[in-house]
Design a protein around this motif. Sequence first.
Motif, PDB file in Angstrom:
ATOM      1  N   GLY A 175       0.829  -1.317  -0.194  1.00  0.00           N
ATOM      2  CA  GLY A 175       0.098  -0.087  -0.196  1.00  0.00           C
ATOM      3  C   GLY A 175       0.719   1.418   0.069  1.00  0.00           C
ATOM      4  N   SER A 176       2.187   1.081   0.076  1.00  0.00           N
ATOM      5  CA  SER A 176       2.939   2.509   0.052  1.00  0.00           C
ATOM      6  C   SER A 176       2.838   3.082  -1.212  1.00  0.00           C
ATOM      7  CB  SER A 176       4.382   1.743   0.453  1.00  0.00           C
ATOM      8  OG  SER A 176       4.971   1.138  -0.623  1.00  0.00           O
ATOM      9  N   GLU A 177       3.251   4.140  -1.295  1.00  0.00           N
ATOM     10  CA  GLU A 177       3.042   5.114  -2.474  1.00  0.00           C
ATOM     11  C   GLU A 177       4.230   6.412  -2.378  1.00  0.00           C
ATOM     12  OE1 GLU A 177       0.204   8.712  -3.542  1.00  0.00           O
ATOM     13  OE2 GLU A 177      -0.515   6.773  -4.065  1.00  0.00           O
ATOM     14  N   VAL A 178       5.107   6.275  -3.551  1.00  0.00           N
ATOM     15  CA  VAL A 178       5.979   7.230  -3.544  1.00  0.00           C
ATOM     16  C   VAL A 178       5.869   8.408  -4.974  1.00  0.00           C
ATOM     17  CG1 VAL A 178       8.578   7.622  -4.046  1.00  0.00           C
ATOM     18  CG2 VAL A 178       7.706   5.718  -2.847  1.00  0.00           C
ATOM     19  N   ARG A 179       5.867   9.601  -4.376  1.00  0.00           N
ATOM     20  CA  ARG A 179       5.494  10.544  -5.410  1.00  0.00           C
ATOM     21  C   ARG A 179       6.742  11.218  -5.816  1.00  0.00           C
ATOM     22  NH1 ARG A 179       0.393  10.704  -8.196  1.00  0.00           N
ATOM     23  NH2 ARG A 179      -0.951   9.985  -7.003  1.00  0.00           N
ATOM     24  N   LEU A 180       7.064  11.490  -7.043  1.00  0.00           N
ATOM     25  CA  LEU A 180       8.505  11.837  -7.591  1.00  0.00           C
ATOM     26  C   LEU A 180       8.072  13.452  -8.042  1.00  0.00           C
ATOM     27  CD1 LEU A 180       9.380   8.851  -9.603  1.00  0.00           C
ATOM     28  CD2 LEU A 180      10.234   9.526  -7.237  1.00  0.00           C
ATOM     29  N   HIS A 181       9.317  14.345  -7.855  1.00  0.00           N
ATOM     30  CA  HIS A 181       9.038  15.739  -8.149  1.00  0.00           C
ATOM     31  C   HIS A 181       9.447  15.757  -9.610  1.00  0.00           C
ATOM     32  CE1 HIS A 181       8.554  17.491  -4.126  1.00  0.00           C
ATOM     33  NE2 HIS A 181       9.265  16.708  -3.691  1.00  0.00           N
ATOM     34  N   GLY A 182       8.616  16.829 -10.145  1.00  0.00           N
ATOM     35  CA  GLY A 182       9.142  16.817 -11.637  1.00  0.00           C
ATOM     36  C   GLY A 182       8.505  18.167 -12.333  1.00  0.00           C
ATOM     37  N   TYR A 183       8.434  18.333 -13.588  1.00  0.00           N
ATOM     38  CA  TYR A 183       7.851  19.621 -14.118  1.00  0.00           C
ATOM     39  C   TYR A 183       6.841  19.500 -14.999  1.00  0.00           C
ATOM     40  CZ  TYR A 183       8.060  23.640 -16.968  1.00  0.00           C
ATOM     41  OH  TYR A 183       7.467  24.904 -17.860  1.00  0.00           O
ATOM     42  N   PRO A 184       5.549  19.819 -14.787  1.00  0.00           N
ATOM     43  CA  PRO A 184       4.528  19.403 -15.342  1.00  0.00           C
ATOM     44  C   PRO A 184       4.554  19.955 -16.871  1.00  0.00           C
ATOM     45  CG  PRO A 184       4.057  20.525 -13.400  1.00  0.00           C
ATOM     46  CD  PRO A 184       5.386  20.548 -13.641  1.00  0.00           C
ATOM     47  N   LEU A 185       4.331  19.367 -17.977  1.00  0.00           N
ATOM     48  CA  LEU A 185       4.230  19.838 -19.065  1.00  0.00           C
ATOM     49  C   LEU A 185       3.111  20.909 -19.439  1.00  0.00           C
ATOM     50  CD1 LEU A 185       4.359  16.339 -20.960  1.00  0.00           C
ATOM     51  CD2 LEU A 185       6.267  17.850 -20.767  1.00  0.00           C
ATOM     52  N   PRO A 186       3.595  22.008 -20.043  1.00  0.00           N
ATOM     53  CA  PRO A 186       2.917  23.224 -20.285  1.00  0.00           C
ATOM     54  C   PRO A 186       1.502  22.979 -21.071  1.00  0.00           C
ATOM     55  CG  PRO A 186       5.139  23.846 -20.850  1.00  0.00           C
ATOM     56  CD  PRO A 186       5.019  22.379 -20.490  1.00  0.00           C
ATOM     57  N   TYR A 187       1.677  22.083 -22.203  1.00  0.00           N
ATOM     58  CA  TYR A 187       0.435  21.927 -23.000  1.00  0.00           C
ATOM     59  C   TYR A 187      -0.670  20.992 -22.281  1.00  0.00           C
ATOM     60  CZ  TYR A 187       1.974  17.044 -24.443  1.00  0.00           C
ATOM     61  OH  TYR A 187       2.242  15.986 -24.493  1.00  0.00           O
ATOM     62  N   ASN A 188       0.007  20.149 -21.236  1.00  0.00           N
ATOM     63  CA  ASN A 188      -0.888  19.031 -20.420  1.00  0.00           C
ATOM     64  C   ASN A 188      -0.142  18.995 -19.255  1.00  0.00           C
ATOM     65  OD1 ASN A 188      -2.418  17.156 -19.408  1.00  0.00           O
ATOM     66  ND2 ASN A 188      -1.526  15.558 -20.854  1.00  0.00           N
ATOM     67  N   PRO A 189      -0.651  19.764 -18.154  1.00  0.00           N
ATOM     68  CA  PRO A 189      -0.244  19.704 -16.822  1.00  0.00           C
ATOM     69  C   PRO A 189      -0.588  18.371 -16.026  1.00  0.00           C
ATOM     70  CG  PRO A 189      -1.409  22.053 -17.252  1.00  0.00           C
ATOM     71  CD  PRO A 189      -1.820  20.950 -18.231  1.00  0.00           C
ATOM     72  N   ASP A 190      -1.376  17.577 -16.559  1.00  0.00           N
ATOM     73  CA  ASP A 190      -1.787  16.235 -16.053  1.00  0.00           C
ATOM     74  C   ASP A 190      -0.340  15.316 -16.211  1.00  0.00           C
ATOM     75  OD1 ASP A 190      -4.303  16.954 -15.332  1.00  0.00           O
ATOM     76  OD2 ASP A 190      -5.093  16.368 -17.008  1.00  0.00           O
ATOM     77  N   LEU A 191       0.425  15.675 -16.970  1.00  0.00           N
ATOM     78  CA  LEU A 191       1.804  14.867 -17.267  1.00  0.00           C
ATOM     79  C   LEU A 191       2.868  15.631 -16.842  1.00  0.00           C
ATOM     80  CD1 LEU A 191       0.835  13.455 -20.921  1.00  0.00           C
ATOM     81  CD2 LEU A 191       0.510  12.222 -18.625  1.00  0.00           C
ATOM     82  N   THR A 192       3.775  14.872 -16.145  1.00  0.00           N
ATOM     83  CA  THR A 192       4.962  15.540 -15.742  1.00  0.00           C
ATOM     84  C   THR A 192       6.330  14.579 -16.011  1.00  0.00           C
ATOM     85  OG1 THR A 192       3.812  16.060 -13.625  1.00  0.00           O
ATOM     86  CG2 THR A 192       6.135  15.961 -13.358  1.00  0.00           C
ATOM     87  N   VAL A 193       7.369  15.778 -16.397  1.00  0.00           N
ATOM     88  CA  VAL A 193       8.608  15.023 -16.707  1.00  0.00           C
ATOM     89  C   VAL A 193       9.355  15.021 -15.237  1.00  0.00           C
ATOM     90  CG1 VAL A 193      10.919  15.496 -17.649  1.00  0.00           C
ATOM     91  CG2 VAL A 193       8.640  15.830 -18.935  1.00  0.00           C
ATOM     92  N   VAL A 194       9.699  13.957 -14.684  1.00  0.00           N
ATOM     93  CA  VAL A 194       9.926  13.830 -13.513  1.00  0.00           C
ATOM     94  C   VAL A 194      11.463  13.986 -13.669  1.00  0.00           C
ATOM     95  CG1 VAL A 194       8.388  12.130 -12.551  1.00  0.00           C
ATOM     96  CG2 VAL A 194      10.646  11.463 -13.480  1.00  0.00           C
ATOM     97  N   TYR A 195      12.192  14.740 -12.469  1.00  0.00           N
ATOM     98  CA  TYR A 195      13.465  14.924 -12.178  1.00  0.00           C
ATOM     99  C   TYR A 195      14.248  13.707 -12.049  1.00  0.00           C
ATOM    100  CZ  TYR A 195      11.776  19.638 -11.495  1.00  0.00           C
ATOM    101  OH  TYR A 195      11.180  20.833 -11.579  1.00  0.00           O
TER     102      TYR A 195
END
Length: 388
Positions: free
Chosen positions: A82-102
């Motif tokens: 049940g563990s969850e890890v969220r990664l930091h990144g940069y949301p794509l300008p044309y679609n903020p729902d998608l992120t390019v992670v660092y």
Amino acid sequence: MATQEGAMNARRDEFPAALKGKRILLATESLGPVNGVSRTTGMLIEYLRSNGVDLAVVAPRYEVKDQPQTKPTTTPSHSRSGSEVRLHGYPLPYNPDLTVVYPFRFDRVCSRTFQPDIVYLASPASVGYQFLWQIRQLQKPPVVLLNYQTDLAAYSSILLPGAMGRFGTWLVNRVQGFLFNHPSVETIFYPCSDVRSYLEEAGAPSNRLVQLGRGVDTVTFNPTHRDEAYRRKLAPNGEIILAYTCRLAPEKGFEFLADAVIRLEKEGLAYKLLIVGGNRNPAVEADVRKLFEPVRDRVIFTGFLGGENLARAYAAADLFLHCSITETFGLVVLESMASGVPVIARNQGGPSDIVKHGKTGYLVAPDDLDEFVRLTLEVCEIRTSART
């Protein structure tokens, strides 16, 4: 025969024995936004956890406007399921729902979850590629399963201009061919025949390719959700209702759709076009809306819908017009069909496998606007006659 069929269904519904007792690290490029990949991945997560799989999930951080970010959680138990890890990144300008992670380290992800037996990569891109690159450096890598659900090469050719688009397509092709060939990659799931052809051309090993389709919740999506009061609200003068459901984004074929409905207006068709979806970047959404200015009185933008509201929107339509040529599957096509609404789609990608031309819908050559308009008029005439 009935007994044999019942036994086959029972085996199909039984949880795979090979997954019992395994530690699975599932990484996805999006978890939280409303899109086909996220929805199906979410259902897979729910299915695995409901069957007691020791599962950890890795995904980019996703923040909903005006709502706080959900904090990563870890179940305080030895298994840490049940563990969850969220990664930091940069949301794509044309679609903020998608992120390019660092850049991140695989071993640190494992220290926050566990050492996995299986790594499942949903629609690998910035998260999945980093996983693949680092896993191939390990002496004893885990088994890796890929589910190739997003055509990154097609997105590159559409979103990047000219030579940049061609270079982006070439680069994505080369990177995928290199990463997908590692011995740790046991299976590459693909959603349609077009994607299989692309993967083979990119150099993915054919003997590891397995087609994996999707299903539809036919309780949620079915003709019983047709609401005549809602239809009268959308089309008060009895107009035919056309529909399209997707994220408002340039790669979804809205230029083609706008050209089609402008032609339909000139042909004298009395219609309303219901566009279900949105984009968290207001500028991108505004660009899509501008395409329909010549027929703005005929177009209804609902924004994002889900659950019963989405089901009602599907069932309200007389005809679904699918105009994207970047869909690797096209879940919205199945949802529309399950709602009792016929589909006309451009003949490229996932819909080419779903729609049986002339039987369960119609397929039109990707650039044949004339045929798309002709078939739309023909089906609308049939639907109108059936109503009267």
